[in-house]
Design a protein around this motif. Structure first.
Motif, short mmCIF file in Angstrom:
data_model
loop_
_atom_site.label_atom_id
_atom_site.label_comp_id
_atom_site.label_asym_id
_atom_site.label_seq_id
_atom_site.Cartn_x
_atom_site.Cartn_y
_atom_site.Cartn_z
N LEU A 108 3.06 12.37 10.62
CA LEU A 108 2.30 11.50 11.52
C LEU A 108 2.95 11.48 12.90
CD1 LEU A 108 0.18 9.20 12.07
CD2 LEU A 108 1.92 7.61 11.20
N ALA A 109 4.26 11.34 12.94
CA ALA A 109 4.97 11.31 14.22
C ALA A 109 4.87 12.64 14.96
CB ALA A 109 6.43 10.94 13.99
N ALA A 110 4.86 13.74 14.21
CA ALA A 110 4.76 15.06 14.82
C ALA A 110 3.35 15.33 15.35
CB ALA A 110 5.15 16.14 13.81
N ARG A 111 2.33 14.89 14.61
CA ARG A 111 0.94 15.19 14.96
C ARG A 111 0.33 14.15 15.89
NH1 ARG A 111 -1.54 18.76 11.25
NH2 ARG A 111 -3.57 17.72 11.40
N HIS A 112 0.77 12.91 15.77
CA HIS A 112 0.17 11.81 16.54
C HIS A 112 1.26 10.90 17.12
CE1 HIS A 112 -3.68 12.95 14.69
NE2 HIS A 112 -3.04 12.96 13.53
N PRO A 113 2.15 11.44 17.94
CA PRO A 113 3.28 10.65 18.43
C PRO A 113 2.85 9.43 19.25
CG PRO A 113 3.07 12.70 19.67
CD PRO A 113 2.15 12.81 18.49
N GLU A 114 1.67 9.49 19.85
CA GLU A 114 1.21 8.35 20.65
C GLU A 114 0.92 7.11 19.80
OE1 GLU A 114 -2.38 10.27 18.99
OE2 GLU A 114 -0.52 10.99 19.89
N GLN A 115 0.84 7.28 18.47
CA GLN A 115 0.54 6.15 17.60
C GLN A 115 1.78 5.53 16.96
OE1 GLN A 115 -2.61 8.25 15.11
NE2 GLN A 115 -3.61 6.29 15.48
N VAL A 116 2.94 6.12 17.18
CA VAL A 116 4.15 5.67 16.51
C VAL A 116 5.20 5.23 17.53
CG1 VAL A 116 5.95 6.27 14.85
CG2 VAL A 116 3.68 7.30 14.64
N ARG A 245 6.05 22.08 -1.09
CA ARG A 245 6.15 23.26 -0.24
C ARG A 245 5.95 22.95 1.24
NH1 ARG A 245 3.07 25.58 -4.87
NH2 ARG A 245 4.42 27.11 -5.91
N HIS A 246 5.84 21.68 1.56
CA HIS A 246 5.56 21.30 2.95
C HIS A 246 6.68 21.75 3.88
CE1 HIS A 246 4.20 19.05 6.38
NE2 HIS A 246 5.32 18.35 6.43
N VAL A 247 6.28 22.29 5.03
CA VAL A 247 7.23 22.70 6.07
C VAL A 247 7.05 21.78 7.27
CG1 VAL A 247 7.97 24.55 7.61
CG2 VAL A 247 7.18 25.10 5.28
N LEU A 248 8.06 21.02 7.57
CA LEU A 248 8.01 20.08 8.69
C LEU A 248 8.32 20.78 10.01
CD1 LEU A 248 7.87 17.03 9.56
CD2 LEU A 248 10.35 16.97 9.22
N ASP A 249 7.59 20.41 11.05
CA ASP A 249 7.84 20.95 12.39
C ASP A 249 8.97 20.14 13.02
OD1 ASP A 249 7.82 21.95 14.94
OD2 ASP A 249 5.65 21.81 15.23
N LEU A 280 17.78 16.94 7.26
CA LEU A 280 16.86 16.64 8.36
C LEU A 280 17.59 15.98 9.51
CD1 LEU A 280 14.08 16.37 9.65
CD2 LEU A 280 13.78 14.23 8.37
N ALA A 281 18.43 15.00 9.21
CA ALA A 281 19.17 14.31 10.27
C ALA A 281 20.01 15.30 11.07
CB ALA A 281 20.05 13.22 9.66
N GLU A 282 20.65 16.22 10.38
CA GLU A 282 21.46 17.23 11.06
C GLU A 282 20.61 18.07 12.00
OE1 GLU A 282 24.55 20.90 10.01
OE2 GLU A 282 23.46 19.87 8.41
N ARG A 283 19.42 18.46 11.55
CA ARG A 283 18.54 19.27 12.39
C ARG A 283 17.99 18.49 13.57
NH1 ARG A 283 18.87 21.46 7.62
NH2 ARG A 283 18.39 23.67 7.22
N LEU A 284 17.88 17.18 13.40
CA LEU A 284 17.42 16.34 14.51
C LEU A 284 18.55 15.97 15.45
CD1 LEU A 284 14.95 13.91 12.68
CD2 LEU A 284 14.36 15.86 14.14
#
Length: 315
Positions: A108-116, A245-249, A280-284
């Motif tokens: 949601l944050a990746a696709r619709h950042p204006e809402q979060v 199998r989801h790949v997060l951007d 994930l935290a490390e990648r961020l």
């Protein structure tokens, strides 16, 4: 605290959602087999500060699909959350997600950042981020074959053995008739399955009402566990293949204006969702925050968990 129940039609489904409290909107996104009832305790603790919105994800509990069941994708669920926020919020909202709900929140944050406005992602099982990602692909394929050959019980057994989850603390009602713990579906995985199995359902039972969980379950608790049991089939057959199998951007999230906190449980070190949260935290480029309890800490440790969430959103 009064709770208002509503429905929202979205492409392919009708979403059951609940609203309580007042203040800025806080959307709680559940994962696994549980639904809005699993967040009742946490929502009640936060409703004095936020307008708390909880919902049953599509295909689960009181949010039926409008067509036959099909493989679920995180992106579709993120768009559901976006449409729900469009219905209940006038601007950016706070968002919390646990387990696969955290995967949805991140998408949601990746696709619709204006809402979060800000997001806390608690132990998202992003298996593709783990060093042994090939192993998890094999596990998911084994779960698919087990479901096709024998249904939900064998599928959850395969997944539970692979995940090795400790689960949350068990309320006494977990083994009562009608609970997920007794069924041949969620129960076959024990409390060791992926986020969303019987162990998580037990934590959700505590979240729905600690006093009720400590006594013989009432009709509402039995009804909740019956929903969780039914959801287990949908989870094993239709969510695990796509969600696993989801790949997060991650690059999109690094560039996002959304304030993101990745949280892991104090008592879940070494478990796959905890490891994925750290990855994930490390990648961020930021440290993961340690929250009370294990993968289901939002239920078993609800008061302390609510305090940590409020601090994260106000910092």
């Amino acid at each position: 605290m009064e709770t208002t129940t509503r429905t929202l039609d979205v492409p392919g489904a009708s979403l059951h959602y609940e609203v309580r409290g007042s203040g800025p909107v806080l959307l709680l996104i559940c994962g696994g087999i549980y639904d809005a009832a699993g967040y009742a305790g946490l929502a009640g603790l936060l409703a004095d500060r936020y307008t708390v919105v909880t919902y049953d994800r599509r295909g689960n509990s009181r949010s039926p699909l409008t067509g036959p069941p099909e493989r679920q994708e995180i992106a579709v669920h993120a768009d559901d959350a976006s449409r729900l926020l469009g219905e209940v919020a006038d601007g950016p909202a706070y968002v919390f997600g646990n387990s696969s709900g955290a995967q949805i929140a991140l998408e949601l944050a990746a696709r619709h950042p204006e809402q979060v406005r800000a997001l806390v992602a608690h132990e998202p099982p992003l298996l593709r981020l783990l060093p042994d990602a090939d192993h998890w692909e094999s596990v998911i394929a084994d779960v698919e074959r087990a479901y096709e050959d024998g249904g939900v019980g064998p599928a959850m057994g395969v997944f539970g053995a692979a995940m090795g989850m400790s689960g949350g603390d068990e309320p006494e009602s977990a083994g009562e008739p009608g609970s997920a713990g007794e069924s041949g579906s969620a129960g076959e995985s024990g409390s060791e399955g992926e986020p969303g199995d019987a162990g998580e359902a037990e934590s959700a039972g505590e979240a729905a009402g600690s006093s009720e969980a400590a006594e013989a379950p009432g009709p509402e608790m039995l009804e909740m566990f019956a929903r969780f049991e039914k959801n287990t089939d949908f989870f094993a057959g239709y969510e695990v293949p796509g969600f696993g199998r989801h790949v997060l951007d991650v690059a999109a999230l690094r560039e996002s204006p959304v304030r993101i906190t990745v949280a892991v449980g104090a008592e879940s070190a070494g478990e796959p969702p905890h490891r994925a949260g750290l990855a994930l935290a490390e990648r961020l480029g930021k440290p993961a925050e340690t929250y009370p309890g294990d993968h289901g800490g939002f239920g078993a440790e609800a008061p302390a968990f609510a305090d940590r969430l409020a601090k994260a959103f106000t910092s």
